[in-house]
Write a protein that holds these residues in place. Structure first.
Motif, PDB file in Angstrom:
ATOM      1  N   ALA A 173      11.899  60.782  60.571  1.00  0.00           N
ATOM      2  CA  ALA A 173      12.248  61.193  61.937  1.00  0.00           C
ATOM      3  C   ALA A 173      11.803  60.152  62.956  1.00  0.00           C
ATOM      4  O   ALA A 173      12.516  59.871  63.934  1.00  0.00           O
ATOM      5  CB  ALA A 173      11.629  62.548  62.263  1.00  0.00           C
ATOM      6  N   LEU A 174      10.630  59.558  62.754  1.00  0.00           N
ATOM      7  CA  LEU A 174      10.175  58.526  63.681  1.00  0.00           C
ATOM      8  C   LEU A 174      10.913  57.218  63.438  1.00  0.00           C
ATOM      9  O   LEU A 174      11.244  56.490  64.392  1.00  0.00           O
ATOM     10  CB  LEU A 174       8.668  58.312  63.553  1.00  0.00           C
ATOM     11  CG  LEU A 174       8.060  57.342  64.572  1.00  0.00           C
ATOM     12  CD1 LEU A 174       8.337  57.806  65.998  1.00  0.00           C
ATOM     13  CD2 LEU A 174       6.556  57.172  64.348  1.00  0.00           C
ATOM     14  N   ALA A 175      11.206  56.912  62.180  1.00  0.00           N
ATOM     15  CA  ALA A 175      11.944  55.687  61.867  1.00  0.00           C
ATOM     16  C   ALA A 175      13.297  55.663  62.572  1.00  0.00           C
ATOM     17  O   ALA A 175      13.762  54.601  63.007  1.00  0.00           O
ATOM     18  CB  ALA A 175      12.128  55.559  60.358  1.00  0.00           C
ATOM     19  N   GLU A 176      13.922  56.828  62.694  1.00  0.00           N
ATOM     20  CA  GLU A 176      15.212  56.892  63.371  1.00  0.00           C
ATOM     21  C   GLU A 176      15.088  56.563  64.856  1.00  0.00           C
ATOM     22  O   GLU A 176      16.079  56.225  65.508  1.00  0.00           O
ATOM     23  CB  GLU A 176      15.822  58.289  63.201  1.00  0.00           C
ATOM     24  CG  GLU A 176      16.304  58.580  61.793  1.00  0.00           C
ATOM     25  CD  GLU A 176      17.353  57.581  61.319  1.00  0.00           C
ATOM     26  OE1 GLU A 176      18.268  57.264  62.121  1.00  0.00           O
ATOM     27  OE2 GLU A 176      17.252  57.093  60.175  1.00  0.00           O
ATOM     28  N   ARG A 177      13.888  56.628  65.370  1.00  0.00           N
ATOM     29  CA  ARG A 177      13.668  56.353  66.789  1.00  0.00           C
ATOM     30  C   ARG A 177      13.164  54.934  67.037  1.00  0.00           C
ATOM     31  O   ARG A 177      12.881  54.573  68.181  1.00  0.00           O
ATOM     32  CB  ARG A 177      12.693  57.384  67.363  1.00  0.00           C
ATOM     33  CG  ARG A 177      13.162  58.818  67.119  1.00  0.00           C
ATOM     34  CD  ARG A 177      12.219  59.838  67.704  1.00  0.00           C
ATOM     35  NE  ARG A 177      12.530  61.174  67.198  1.00  0.00           N
ATOM     36  CZ  ARG A 177      12.263  62.300  67.857  1.00  0.00           C
ATOM     37  NH1 ARG A 177      11.691  62.252  69.045  1.00  0.00           N
ATOM     38  NH2 ARG A 177      12.557  63.477  67.336  1.00  0.00           N
ATOM     39  N   ALA A 178      13.019  54.155  65.980  1.00  0.00           N
ATOM     40  CA  ALA A 178      12.627  52.752  66.135  1.00  0.00           C
ATOM     41  C   ALA A 178      13.813  51.955  66.653  1.00  0.00           C
ATOM     42  O   ALA A 178      14.903  52.001  66.078  1.00  0.00           O
ATOM     43  CB  ALA A 178      12.153  52.186  64.798  1.00  0.00           C
ATOM     44  N   VAL A 179      13.609  51.240  67.745  1.00  0.00           N
ATOM     45  CA  VAL A 179      14.715  50.505  68.365  1.00  0.00           C
ATOM     46  C   VAL A 179      14.515  48.992  68.323  1.00  0.00           C
ATOM     47  O   VAL A 179      15.461  48.241  68.581  1.00  0.00           O
ATOM     48  CB  VAL A 179      14.942  50.968  69.820  1.00  0.00           C
ATOM     49  CG1 VAL A 179      15.421  52.410  69.850  1.00  0.00           C
ATOM     50  CG2 VAL A 179      13.670  50.808  70.662  1.00  0.00           C
ATOM     51  N   SER A 180      13.315  48.526  67.987  1.00  0.00           N
ATOM     52  CA  SER A 180      13.098  47.091  67.845  1.00  0.00           C
ATOM     53  C   SER A 180      11.888  46.834  66.968  1.00  0.00           C
ATOM     54  O   SER A 180      10.972  47.659  66.891  1.00  0.00           O
ATOM     55  CB  SER A 180      12.900  46.412  69.213  1.00  0.00           C
ATOM     56  OG  SER A 180      11.670  46.803  69.795  1.00  0.00           O
ATOM     57  N   TYR A 181      11.911  45.687  66.314  1.00  0.00           N
ATOM     58  CA  TYR A 181      10.816  45.261  65.431  1.00  0.00           C
ATOM     59  C   TYR A 181      10.620  43.768  65.635  1.00  0.00           C
ATOM     60  O   TYR A 181      11.580  42.995  65.539  1.00  0.00           O
ATOM     61  CB  TYR A 181      11.175  45.552  63.974  1.00  0.00           C
ATOM     62  CG  TYR A 181      10.251  44.908  62.956  1.00  0.00           C
ATOM     63  CD1 TYR A 181       9.099  45.558  62.518  1.00  0.00           C
ATOM     64  CD2 TYR A 181      10.532  43.648  62.422  1.00  0.00           C
ATOM     65  CE1 TYR A 181       8.252  44.973  61.583  1.00  0.00           C
ATOM     66  CE2 TYR A 181       9.695  43.053  61.490  1.00  0.00           C
ATOM     67  CZ  TYR A 181       8.562  43.726  61.078  1.00  0.00           C
ATOM     68  OH  TYR A 181       7.730  43.129  60.153  1.00  0.00           O
ATOM     69  N   GLU A 182       9.393  43.360  65.932  1.00  0.00           N
ATOM     70  CA  GLU A 182       9.128  41.939  66.155  1.00  0.00           C
ATOM     71  C   GLU A 182       7.821  41.522  65.493  1.00  0.00           C
ATOM     72  O   GLU A 182       6.835  42.266  65.510  1.00  0.00           O
ATOM     73  CB  GLU A 182       9.060  41.629  67.648  1.00  0.00           C
ATOM     74  CG  GLU A 182      10.378  41.830  68.385  1.00  0.00           C
ATOM     75  CD  GLU A 182      10.274  41.484  69.851  1.00  0.00           C
ATOM     76  OE1 GLU A 182      10.379  40.289  70.175  1.00  0.00           O
ATOM     77  OE2 GLU A 182      10.082  42.417  70.651  1.00  0.00           O
ATOM     78  N   VAL A 196       5.045  44.341  66.119  1.00  0.00           N
ATOM     79  CA  VAL A 196       5.282  45.172  67.306  1.00  0.00           C
ATOM     80  C   VAL A 196       6.583  45.932  67.155  1.00  0.00           C
ATOM     81  O   VAL A 196       7.641  45.334  66.909  1.00  0.00           O
ATOM     82  CB  VAL A 196       5.324  44.300  68.580  1.00  0.00           C
ATOM     83  CG1 VAL A 196       5.472  45.184  69.808  1.00  0.00           C
ATOM     84  CG2 VAL A 196       4.105  43.403  68.684  1.00  0.00           C
ATOM     85  N   VAL A 197       6.519  47.256  67.292  1.00  0.00           N
ATOM     86  CA  VAL A 197       7.712  48.097  67.159  1.00  0.00           C
ATOM     87  C   VAL A 197       7.816  49.005  68.380  1.00  0.00           C
ATOM     88  O   VAL A 197       6.826  49.588  68.812  1.00  0.00           O
ATOM     89  CB  VAL A 197       7.666  48.946  65.873  1.00  0.00           C
ATOM     90  CG1 VAL A 197       8.884  49.861  65.778  1.00  0.00           C
ATOM     91  CG2 VAL A 197       7.586  48.044  64.642  1.00  0.00           C
ATOM     92  N   ASP A 198       9.030  49.108  68.906  1.00  0.00           N
ATOM     93  CA  ASP A 198       9.326  50.058  69.980  1.00  0.00           C
ATOM     94  C   ASP A 198       9.980  51.297  69.396  1.00  0.00           C
ATOM     95  O   ASP A 198      10.950  51.177  68.620  1.00  0.00           O
ATOM     96  CB  ASP A 198      10.267  49.445  71.011  1.00  0.00           C
ATOM     97  CG  ASP A 198       9.578  48.474  71.940  1.00  0.00           C
ATOM     98  OD1 ASP A 198       8.335  48.314  71.835  1.00  0.00           O
ATOM     99  OD2 ASP A 198      10.275  47.866  72.786  1.00  0.00           O
ATOM    100  N   TYR A 199       9.449  52.451  69.769  1.00  0.00           N
ATOM    101  CA  TYR A 199      10.035  53.745  69.390  1.00  0.00           C
ATOM    102  C   TYR A 199      10.485  54.453  70.659  1.00  0.00           C
ATOM    103  O   TYR A 199       9.803  54.399  71.686  1.00  0.00           O
ATOM    104  CB  TYR A 199       9.011  54.606  68.652  1.00  0.00           C
ATOM    105  CG  TYR A 199       8.481  53.985  67.384  1.00  0.00           C
ATOM    106  CD1 TYR A 199       9.130  54.159  66.162  1.00  0.00           C
ATOM    107  CD2 TYR A 199       7.321  53.204  67.400  1.00  0.00           C
ATOM    108  CE1 TYR A 199       8.647  53.583  64.995  1.00  0.00           C
ATOM    109  CE2 TYR A 199       6.834  52.619  66.234  1.00  0.00           C
ATOM    110  CZ  TYR A 199       7.508  52.821  65.043  1.00  0.00           C
ATOM    111  OH  TYR A 199       7.032  52.230  63.880  1.00  0.00           O
ATOM    112  N   GLN A 200      11.620  55.123  70.591  1.00  0.00           N
ATOM    113  CA  GLN A 200      12.118  55.881  71.721  1.00  0.00           C
ATOM    114  C   GLN A 200      11.853  57.368  71.457  1.00  0.00           C
ATOM    115  O   GLN A 200      12.420  57.950  70.539  1.00  0.00           O
ATOM    116  CB  GLN A 200      13.618  55.628  71.919  1.00  0.00           C
ATOM    117  CG  GLN A 200      14.091  55.761  73.342  1.00  0.00           C
ATOM    118  CD  GLN A 200      13.659  54.592  74.227  1.00  0.00           C
ATOM    119  OE1 GLN A 200      13.448  53.507  73.740  1.00  0.00           O
ATOM    120  NE2 GLN A 200      13.533  54.837  75.522  1.00  0.00           N
ATOM    121  N   ILE A 201      10.957  57.951  72.224  1.00  0.00           N
ATOM    122  CA  ILE A 201      10.510  59.320  71.986  1.00  0.00           C
ATOM    123  C   ILE A 201      11.129  60.251  73.024  1.00  0.00           C
ATOM    124  O   ILE A 201      10.944  60.032  74.223  1.00  0.00           O
ATOM    125  CB  ILE A 201       8.968  59.434  72.037  1.00  0.00           C
ATOM    126  CG1 ILE A 201       8.325  58.383  71.136  1.00  0.00           C
ATOM    127  CG2 ILE A 201       8.532  60.859  71.656  1.00  0.00           C
ATOM    128  CD1 ILE A 201       8.675  58.521  69.671  1.00  0.00           C
TER     129      ILE A 201
END
Length: 284
Positions: free
Chosen positions: A252-261, A279-284
């Motif tokens: 469920a959280l992986a589906e909200r990951a929008v970037s990985y650096e 660094v990972v951005d998640y959209q909650i």
């Protein structure tokens, strides 16, 4: 994404000693990076040191190792955690300084973040036995975390290259801790399909736990991107590295990951750790 969503930036770094990392430039990186939750491994310092380095704008949780000046994990955040937990595995097993969980409220939802530092190990020694005990503890704890919250991410230096893609010189390391088939089989199960029997690279079988390797999902089936390079020789310059630092999330959280650096330094001279931030951005 909905207009009511919040970006949560989670960064992880093994500092190889946070005081030394700050002397070499970690502070400038952090000031510019817009991180919401920072997971640190190999703190190797006191809580007071962390507070002094990061400053009052950060809420800091720190679990030090039993042996002074060794290991140590921390979580620093812009808002306070509602609850945190430490320790993993059997009561007799000393996991101090290696596993720190915290729950954060983000946009009305609970997101659990774990800063983890798996033992480096050493093949055919007691150090490797301790590493397997820790990986056993993770195997037991991951389903409990998934039951606790659907939004969980375990980040940190997990000290295992899961696949041949994760190590530049994998053929030369097949008998070395960090790339032993028994270690890698744990990750086969961590990332294996939930509810199925997974056969590990070592031939062992066990239940898949269904977690998602965010780095591999974004990078695809390519070499790297590596997150650790030996300080010796020209490993960094030739990109002869290992991918040891992970963000592994519940589906469920992986589906909200929008970037990985992977914040690889521009040059060897500009490095402030032998690892690099993930660094990972998640959209909650």
């Amino acid at each position: 994404m909905s207009s009511g969503s919040t970006r949560l930036r989670v960064a992880s770094i093994n500092t190889n000693g946070v005081r030394a990392a700050y002397r070499k430039g970690m502070g400038a990186w952090l000031d510019a990076r817009g991180v919401d939750i920072l997971a640190i491994q190999e703190v190797r310092a006191a809580t007071e040191d962390l507070e002094g380095l990061l400053g009052p704008e950060w809420s800091i949780l720190h679990d030090a190792a039993t042996a002074k000046g060794r290991a140590g994990v921390a979580l620093a955040s812009r808002s306070k955690a509602s609850i945190h937990r430490v320790s993993i595995g059997d009561e007799e097993f000393d996991s101090a300084g290696r596993w720190l969980e915290a729950d954060y409220e983000v946009n009305g939802q609970i997101v659990t973040v774990v800063s983890a530092y798996v033992h480096s190990g050493e093949a055919d020694t007691p150090k490797q036995v301790e590493k397997y005990k820790f990986l056993d503890g993770m195997t037991a704890r991951l389903p409990e975390l998934a039951a606790h919250s659907e939004l969980v991410v375990v980040v940190g230096d997990l000290n295992v290259g899961h696949k041949t893609l994760d190590i530049k010189n994998w053929k030369g390391n097949v008998k070395r801790a960090g790339f032993l088939t028994k270690e890698r089989a744990y990750f086969d199960r961590f990332f294996g399909e939930a509810g199925t029997v997974v056969e590990g690279v070592d031939g062992s079988k066990g239940p898949g736990l269904g977690w998602v390797d965010i780095g591999r999902r974004f990078a695809g089936e390519v070499d790297g991107p590596y997150t650790w390079w030996s300080q010796r020789g020209h490993a960094f310059d030739t990109d002869t590295g290992w991918r040891l630092d992970y963000q592994m999330a519940t589906p469920a959280l992986a589906e909200r990951a929008v970037s990985y650096e992977v914040d690889r330094a521009a040059s060897h001279a500009e490095r402030w750790s032998d690892h690099t931030p993930v660094v990972v951005d998640y959209q909650i």
